[in-house]
Write a protein that holds these residues in place. Structure first.
Motif, PDB file in Angstrom:
ATOM      1  N   ARG A   1      -4.888   0.507   2.486  1.00 15.51           N
ATOM      2  CA  ARG A   1      -3.614   0.519   1.619  1.00 15.51           C
ATOM      3  C   ARG A   1      -3.736   1.575   0.524  1.00 15.51           C
ATOM      4  O   ARG A   1      -2.448   1.794   0.298  1.00 15.51           O
ATOM      5  CB  ARG A   1      -3.732  -0.866   0.670  1.00 15.51           C
TER       6      ARG A   1
ATOM      7  N   THR B   1     -16.358  -7.031  -0.093  1.00 12.48           N
ATOM      8  CA  THR B   1     -15.607  -8.002   0.502  1.00 12.48           C
ATOM      9  C   THR B   1     -14.085  -7.797  -0.152  1.00 12.48           C
ATOM     10  O   THR B   1     -13.176  -7.416   0.765  1.00 12.48           O
ATOM     11  CB  THR B   1     -15.662  -9.332   0.232  1.00 12.48           C
ATOM     12  N   ILE B   2     -14.065  -7.418  -1.352  1.00 17.78           N
ATOM     13  CA  ILE B   2     -12.730  -7.213  -1.976  1.00 17.78           C
ATOM     14  C   ILE B   2     -12.369  -5.585  -1.554  1.00 17.78           C
ATOM     15  O   ILE B   2     -11.069  -5.616  -1.024  1.00 17.78           O
ATOM     16  CB  ILE B   2     -13.098  -6.988  -3.614  1.00 17.78           C
TER      17      ILE B   2
ATOM     18  N   SER C   1      -6.947  -9.791  -3.883  1.00 23.81           N
ATOM     19  CA  SER C   1      -8.045  -9.786  -2.902  1.00 23.81           C
ATOM     20  C   SER C   1      -9.533 -10.340  -3.467  1.00 23.81           C
ATOM     21  O   SER C   1     -10.476 -10.175  -2.821  1.00 23.81           O
ATOM     22  CB  SER C   1      -8.455  -8.058  -2.857  1.00 23.81           C
TER      23      SER C   1
ATOM     24  N   GLU D   1      -2.738  -6.786  -6.374  1.00 21.31           N
ATOM     25  CA  GLU D   1      -3.252  -6.699  -5.232  1.00 21.31           C
ATOM     26  C   GLU D   1      -5.107  -6.829  -5.269  1.00 21.31           C
ATOM     27  O   GLU D   1      -5.584  -7.573  -4.371  1.00 21.31           O
ATOM     28  CB  GLU D   1      -3.106  -5.414  -4.310  1.00 21.31           C
TER      29      GLU D   1
ATOM     30  N   ARG E   1     -10.913  -6.003   1.851  1.00 17.04           N
ATOM     31  CA  ARG E   1      -9.665  -6.431   2.117  1.00 17.04           C
ATOM     32  C   ARG E   1      -8.663  -5.402   1.506  1.00 17.04           C
ATOM     33  O   ARG E   1      -7.446  -5.656   1.678  1.00 17.04           O
ATOM     34  CB  ARG E   1      -9.440  -7.418   1.026  1.00 17.04           C
ATOM     35  N   MET E   2      -8.974  -4.416   0.702  1.00 14.88           N
ATOM     36  CA  MET E   2      -7.649  -3.536   0.204  1.00 14.88           C
ATOM     37  C   MET E   2      -7.990  -2.436   1.280  1.00 14.88           C
ATOM     38  O   MET E   2      -7.107  -1.654   0.956  1.00 14.88           O
ATOM     39  CB  MET E   2      -8.525  -2.873  -0.907  1.00 14.88           C
ATOM     40  N   GLU E   3      -8.695  -2.237   2.054  1.00  7.69           N
ATOM     41  CA  GLU E   3      -8.997  -1.154   2.924  1.00  7.69           C
ATOM     42  C   GLU E   3      -7.525  -0.660   3.690  1.00  7.69           C
ATOM     43  O   GLU E   3      -6.620  -1.649   4.046  1.00  7.69           O
ATOM     44  CB  GLU E   3      -9.848  -1.367   4.034  1.00  7.69           C
TER      45      GLU E   3
END
Ligand code: ATP
Length: 282
Positions: free
Chosen positions: A272, A264-265, A238, A234, A268-270
């Motif tokens: 989870r 940014t990465i 990301s 993941e 995108r992971m927020e």
């Protein structure tokens, strides 16, 4: 009364190799260690008793706390009758491969050495700390180091070019002992070439450095906790340049091009995983 507030920084491993099992039962390791900005904070003040408190419900506050054990050892070695109140502000995930307990113990040794006016050199504190945990000598020295033996033999390396990182912890604990036990029974698919990594670091060659960052314990941890593999995928999905397990896991780091890329990465992971943070090497 003197009061000290001291950061206790986490570490990552740029590489971990595990060599033979020694006669004393420990594994011989070669690890490239790096201090990062993510940190706990210890508030330490002198008093008669030794009392440990924390904002975290996840760590023991009794004699098994590494800070307590470090303080007791320093009392015994120095013969001091003084005590201390130590508050551990915990920000580093627990049993996460980031040396949270070890760095707290190292910070406690530094603070108590000052508060109790013992004037021991860091090398002496490192020798003491090494009796409690293999990562403690590194945490006392900090920066970029090669750790050998059980991990307690530290060689200081030149500082790295700054790396921006996204750290993700999936919210379960991984017992280091279990990972090493499993390691002895499985076939390893990826080993680091530490000499190549050190050469790339010496040349400030970030591309080759990142390529040679390998954690030999990954196969072992992933075989018991497959979620760690998923988390790595993941992070790569990301946009991370590389995903690497920290210590014996389960925290995984993603390497970013710069701070904005790391943010940014992380965005995108927020949502989870329970712990996602952007940090940098120190
Ligand atoms: P390492 O990477 O050095 O193996 P870790 O980051 O995986 O360590 P720690 O956060 O140090 O793991 O926690 C390991 C164990 O130590 C936990 O079971 C925890 O309860 C215990 N412990 C004792 N004292 C502390 C402390 N001050 N902070 C965190 N954990 C502590």
């Amino acid at each position: 009364m003197q009061q000290i507030s001291i950061p206790a920084r986490a570490k990552i491993n740029l590489a971990i190799d595990v060599l033979d099992v020694r006669d004393d039962g420990y594994h011989e390791v070669a690890m490239v260690m790096q201090t990062i900005a993510l940190s706990d904070r210890l508030q330490v003040s002198g008093q008669d008793e030794l009392i440990i408190e924390s904002n975290s419900k996840e760590i023991p506050l009794d004699e098994s706390n590494l800070v307590y054990r470090a303080a007791k050892l320093l009392q015994k070695e120095s013969g001091t009758k003084l005590g201390a109140y130590i508050f551990i502000e915990k920000n580093i995930p627990v049993a996460a491969g980031l040396a949270g307990g070890s760095t707290d113990a190292a910070a406690a040794l530094i603070a108590l050495n000052q508060i109790w006016q013992l004037h021991y050199p860091i090398s002496y504190l490192a020798a003491l700390g090494g009796k409690l945990g293999s990562d403690i000598p590194f945490c006392l020295v900090g920066g970029t180091c090669l750790a050998q033996g059980r991990g307690e033999n530290i060689t200081l390396l030149p500082p790295l070019p700054k790396l921006w990182l996204v750290l993700v912890n999936p919210g379960f604990a991984v017992p280091t002992v279990q990972v090493y036990k499993k390691f002895d029974t499985i076939e390893v698919t990826k080993r680091p070439n530490i000499s190549k990594l050190l050469a790339a670091m010496g040349d400030n060659d970030v591309i080759n450095m990142v390529e040679n960052m390998v954690n030999v314990l990954e196969d072992s941890t992933v075989s018991m906790f497959p979620k760690v593999k998923q988390l790595e995928e993941e992070l790569l999905g990301s946009g991370a340049l590389k995903a690497l397990m920290c210590g014996s896991g389960p925290t995984v780091l993603g390497i970013a091009k710069d701070k904005d890329h790391a943010m940014t990465i992380a965005a995108r992971m927020e949502g989870r995983y329970p712990f996602i943070t952007v940090t940098e090497t120190i």
